[in-house]
Design a protein around this motif. Structure first.
Motif, PDB file in Angstrom:
ATOM      1  N   LEU A   1       0.825  -1.204   0.000  1.00 56.35           N
ATOM      2  CA  LEU A   1       0.000   0.000   0.000  1.00 56.35           C
ATOM      3  C   LEU A   1       0.864   1.261   0.000  1.00 56.35           C
ATOM      4  N   ALA A   2       1.957   1.246   0.765  1.00 56.03           N
ATOM      5  CA  ALA A   2       2.836   2.417   0.824  1.00 56.03           C
ATOM      6  C   ALA A   2       3.477   2.691  -0.531  1.00 56.03           C
ATOM      7  N   GLN A   3       3.874   1.634  -1.235  1.00 55.34           N
ATOM      8  CA  GLN A   3       4.482   1.808  -2.555  1.00 55.34           C
ATOM      9  C   GLN A   3       3.457   2.336  -3.555  1.00 55.34           C
TER      10      GLN A   3
ATOM     11  N   ALA B   1      -2.014  19.369  -5.022  1.00 54.03           N
ATOM     12  CA  ALA B   1      -2.788  19.241  -3.784  1.00 54.03           C
ATOM     13  C   ALA B   1      -2.624  17.828  -3.242  1.00 54.03           C
ATOM     14  N   PHE B   2      -2.271  17.714  -1.974  1.00 53.24           N
ATOM     15  CA  PHE B   2      -2.116  16.425  -1.303  1.00 53.24           C
ATOM     16  C   PHE B   2      -3.241  16.254  -0.292  1.00 53.24           C
ATOM     17  N   ASP B   3      -4.000  15.162  -0.402  1.00 54.07           N
ATOM     18  CA  ASP B   3      -5.065  14.862   0.554  1.00 54.07           C
ATOM     19  C   ASP B   3      -4.632  13.656   1.384  1.00 54.07           C
ATOM     20  N   GLU B   4      -4.122  13.909   2.583  1.00 50.18           N
ATOM     21  CA  GLU B   4      -3.652  12.857   3.489  1.00 50.18           C
ATOM     22  C   GLU B   4      -2.678  11.901   2.790  1.00 50.18           C
ATOM     23  N   PRO B   5      -1.583  12.412   2.219  1.00 50.32           N
ATOM     24  CA  PRO B   5      -0.702  11.537   1.438  1.00 50.32           C
ATOM     25  C   PRO B   5       0.107  10.564   2.275  1.00 50.32           C
ATOM     26  N   THR B   6       0.250  10.803   3.577  1.00 50.99           N
ATOM     27  CA  THR B   6       1.116   9.949   4.392  1.00 50.99           C
ATOM     28  C   THR B   6       0.347   8.922   5.198  1.00 50.99           C
ATOM     29  N   SER B   7      -0.960   8.767   4.936  1.00 52.78           N
ATOM     30  CA  SER B   7      -1.769   7.878   5.770  1.00 52.78           C
ATOM     31  C   SER B   7      -1.306   6.432   5.698  1.00 52.78           C
ATOM     32  N   SER B   8      -0.601   6.052   4.622  1.00 52.06           N
ATOM     33  CA  SER B   8      -0.143   4.674   4.485  1.00 52.06           C
ATOM     34  C   SER B   8       1.374   4.582   4.356  1.00 52.06           C
ATOM     35  N   LEU B   9       2.097   5.623   4.752  1.00 57.80           N
ATOM     36  CA  LEU B   9       3.538   5.653   4.558  1.00 57.80           C
ATOM     37  C   LEU B   9       4.287   5.459   5.865  1.00 57.80           C
ATOM     38  N   ALA B  10       5.413   4.752   5.777  1.00 60.71           N
ATOM     39  CA  ALA B  10       6.315   4.629   6.914  1.00 60.71           C
ATOM     40  C   ALA B  10       7.116   5.921   7.044  1.00 60.71           C
ATOM     41  N   ARG B  11       7.817   6.046   8.182  1.00 61.93           N
ATOM     42  CA  ARG B  11       8.505   7.304   8.458  1.00 61.93           C
ATOM     43  C   ARG B  11       9.531   7.646   7.370  1.00 61.93           C
TER      44      ARG B  11
ATOM     45  N   HIS C   1      -4.164  15.411   8.955  1.00 64.22           N
ATOM     46  CA  HIS C   1      -4.644  15.447  10.334  1.00 64.22           C
ATOM     47  C   HIS C   1      -3.485  15.355  11.325  1.00 64.22           C
ATOM     48  N   PHE C   2      -2.262  15.113  10.815  1.00 65.04           N
ATOM     49  CA  PHE C   2      -1.099  15.040  11.685  1.00 65.04           C
ATOM     50  C   PHE C   2      -0.502  16.442  11.791  1.00 65.04           C
ATOM     51  N   LEU C   3      -0.738  17.085  12.920  1.00 64.93           N
ATOM     52  CA  LEU C   3      -0.327  18.475  13.046  1.00 64.93           C
ATOM     53  C   LEU C   3       1.182  18.637  13.075  1.00 64.93           C
ATOM     54  N   GLU C   4       1.908  17.600  13.493  1.00 64.59           N
ATOM     55  CA  GLU C   4       3.369  17.689  13.430  1.00 64.59           C
ATOM     56  C   GLU C   4       3.844  17.712  11.977  1.00 64.59           C
ATOM     57  N   GLU C   5       3.097  17.056  11.075  1.00 69.72           N
ATOM     58  CA  GLU C   5       3.419  17.134   9.651  1.00 69.72           C
ATOM     59  C   GLU C   5       3.155  18.544   9.133  1.00 69.72           C
TER      60      GLU C   5
ATOM     61  N   ASP D   1       9.451   6.881   4.214  1.00 69.83           N
ATOM     62  CA  ASP D   1       8.725   7.356   3.037  1.00 69.83           C
ATOM     63  C   ASP D   1       8.169   8.761   3.264  1.00 69.83           C
ATOM     64  N   VAL D   2       7.735   9.040   4.498  1.00 70.29           N
ATOM     65  CA  VAL D   2       7.238  10.379   4.809  1.00 70.29           C
ATOM     66  C   VAL D   2       8.348  11.406   4.653  1.00 70.29           C
ATOM     67  N   GLU D   3       9.527  11.095   5.174  1.00 74.22           N
ATOM     68  CA  GLU D   3      10.646  12.024   5.058  1.00 74.22           C
ATOM     69  C   GLU D   3      11.044  12.225   3.600  1.00 74.22           C
ATOM     70  N   ARG D   4      10.946  11.166   2.799  1.00 74.42           N
ATOM     71  CA  ARG D   4      11.252  11.290   1.368  1.00 74.42           C
ATOM     72  C   ARG D   4      10.220  12.195   0.689  1.00 74.42           C
TER      73      ARG D   4
END
Length: 500
Positions: free
Chosen positions: A138-140, A158-168, A193-197, A170-173
């Motif tokens: 799913l992340a790939q 526009a990104f709509d919750e793009p990291t909901s299925s990504l590991a850390r 919804h991740f305010l730290e993001e 992948d998020v940093e990438r």
């Protein structure tokens, strides 16, 4: 975007929203589920036409008839729910609708070069172009979706919750990619919804609440707590409630060297009533496979397992009847019966008592569902509403209501707050805490909860104990107070021992 409004039947999704994004700027669009964020971006991307308001792109009037027209103007959107064609290859998905060619003929080599460049831009150049999308994790798949937007050479993304299925990692990438796009002058709208993001990636934030703009500002000058308060219209004093939970409750779930088909390779754990046991780990580490094996959705290869009075492997039907319930991480494909009503989704595991014999009386089913709708605060028009019409947070509460209606003793929760807003998260955390504590006065015994989450603050805030899954093997369980985010990440990447 000026004064943008949109109705769906009697529901007003947007009421005069304004949004401006400059070249080379990242604006975070935040708000609770149902606030109108995705609808606003779908209007930008040409999926919906606004009922009122206007848009400009580079100072020129902009009113796309459809998503293809938006792409041609340089606007692309990455959706929370993947919009890939699972039977097509990676390359075919990357170039779908924009294939290079001469008239009716495809330029295959040019297409491969273009697809490879798009993957290289996000650090996935080693991904096979001829591999069917359905065979990717799913992340790939999520990263391929992002690469497709890069292939379009868009100017507004526009990104709509793009990291909901990504590991850390992948998020940093992804964040590095967004910063690179920003440096090239692209305009980026980022929904999360991740305010730290939001803090990490955006320059400004804009808040929607009930379809209206309620303010915003410079991200660096605003705390996540202040953003959350503006989102929900109230102060969230205690995001992670922790009442008095019993420590010596009945042992209701235990495994010893449990191994499944592929994963998990080895998992030993014990879970008692009144406790919340968290499972941390990277995507693909075997966390979901462990829950699916416990619930009977995947076979047991070796080892011992007991849930309630049932020892050994069992079918999902047996697990339901023996007091265990499962909430899947994938609401859309297996967590909910998306074509059925709220009442159907809530009551399906336990239809007994809803009518004479094996019959189900609609009014009894609706009454049972209405009870849980009220208790969990599910926002919908009623039990007869289609589950697909609910926001993500309310869908998740309905999925949890199903477990409560079935009166299970063991709740197997896989990413129960993925993709939902901070207000809904707070409500679910309160629910988890209340279930773990029980209510003696109301005759409700404490429940046992096994919680899988990629969000480390969630595990540290809600769980009594935490174990870490790494490459299919589950670590020893330790009290949550003995972990921090750094230690959890070291353990998840197999570096805990060397770090110590």
């Amino acid at each position: 975007m000026r004064g943008v409004s949109k109705h769906f039947g009697a529901t007003q999704a947007l009421a005069g929203v304004d949004l401006q994004v400059d070249p080379g700027e990242v604006v975070a669009l935040v708000g609770e589920n149902g606030a109108g964020k995705s609808t606003l971006m779908k209007i930008l991307a040409g999926v919906h036409a606004p009922d009122a308001g206007s848009m400009e792109l580079d100072g020129v009037a902009y009113a796309p008839r459809n998503p293809l027209a938006a792409r041609e103007r340089g606007v692309a959107m990455i959706y929370q729910e993947l919009s890939l064609a699972p039977h097509l290859t990676v390359q075919e998905n990357l170039l779908l609708g924009v294939e290079p060619g001469w008239g009716p003929f495809l330029r295959r080599q040019a297409g491969r070069t273009q697809a490879r460049a798009a993957l290289r831009a996000i650090g996935l150049e080693s991904l096979p172009l001829d591999l069917p999308i359905r065979r990717l994790a799913l992340a790939q798949q999520q990263m391929v979706e992002i690469a497709r937007a890069v292939a379009l050479q868009c100017r507004v993304l526009a990104f709509d919750e793009p990291t909901s299925s990504l590991a850390r990692g992948d998020v940093e990438r992804l964040f590095a990619l967004i910063r690179r796009l920003k440096s090239q002058g692209l305009s980026v709208v980022y929904i999360s919804h991740f305010l730290e993001e939001v803090q990490a990636v955006s320059d400004r934030y804009e808040v929607l609440r009930d379809g209206k703009s309620v303010g915003g500002g410079a991200t660096a000058e605003t705390s996540p707590h202040a953003i959350a308060a503006r989102m929900v219209g109230r102060t969230i004093d205690d995001l992670y409630p922790r009442g008095g939970r019993p420590a010596d409750g009945e042992l209701v779930l235990e495994t010893r060297d449990l191994a499944g088909e592929g994963q998990p390779l080895s998992a030993t754990l014990a879970l008692r009533r009144g406790r919340v046991l968290g499972i941390a780990g990277l995507i693909g580490s075997g966390r979901t496979a462990l829950l699916r094996t416990l619930f009977g959705l995947a076979p047991v290869r070796s080892g011992a397992v007991r849930i309630g009075d049932v020892r050994g492997a069992a079918s999902p039907r047996t697990r339901w009847h023996s007091g265990a319930g499962y909430v899947s991480e994938d609401r859309k494909r297996e967590g909910l019966a998306v074509r059925l009503s709220v009442a159907d989704n809530v009551t399906l595991p336990r239809l007994e008592g809803l009518g004479p014999g094996r019959l189900v009386m609609p009014h009894r089913q609706a009454a049972a569902a209405r009870q849980w709708i009220g208790r969990l605060g599910v926002k919908c028009t009623g039990p007869e509403a289609a589950i697909s019409s609910l926001s993500g947070g309310n869908q998740q509460k309905a999925a949890l209501a199903r477990l409560l209606h079935a009166d299970v003793d063991v709740l197997l929760l896989d990413e129960p707050t993925r993709g939902i807003d901070v207000g809904s998260k707070a409500e679910i955390y309160r629910l988890i805490d209340g279930l773990a504590r029980g209510d003696a006065a109301a005759g409700r015994a404490p429940k046992a909860i096994l919680l899988v989450s990629s969000y480390l603050p969630e595990l540290l805030g809600t769980c009594d104990e935490i174990a870490v899954m790494c490459r299919g093997r589950l670590s020893a369980t330790r009290p949550a107070a003995e972990w921090d985010e750094h230690q959890l990440m070291l353990a998840a990447t197999g570096q805990e021992e060397s770090a110590g």
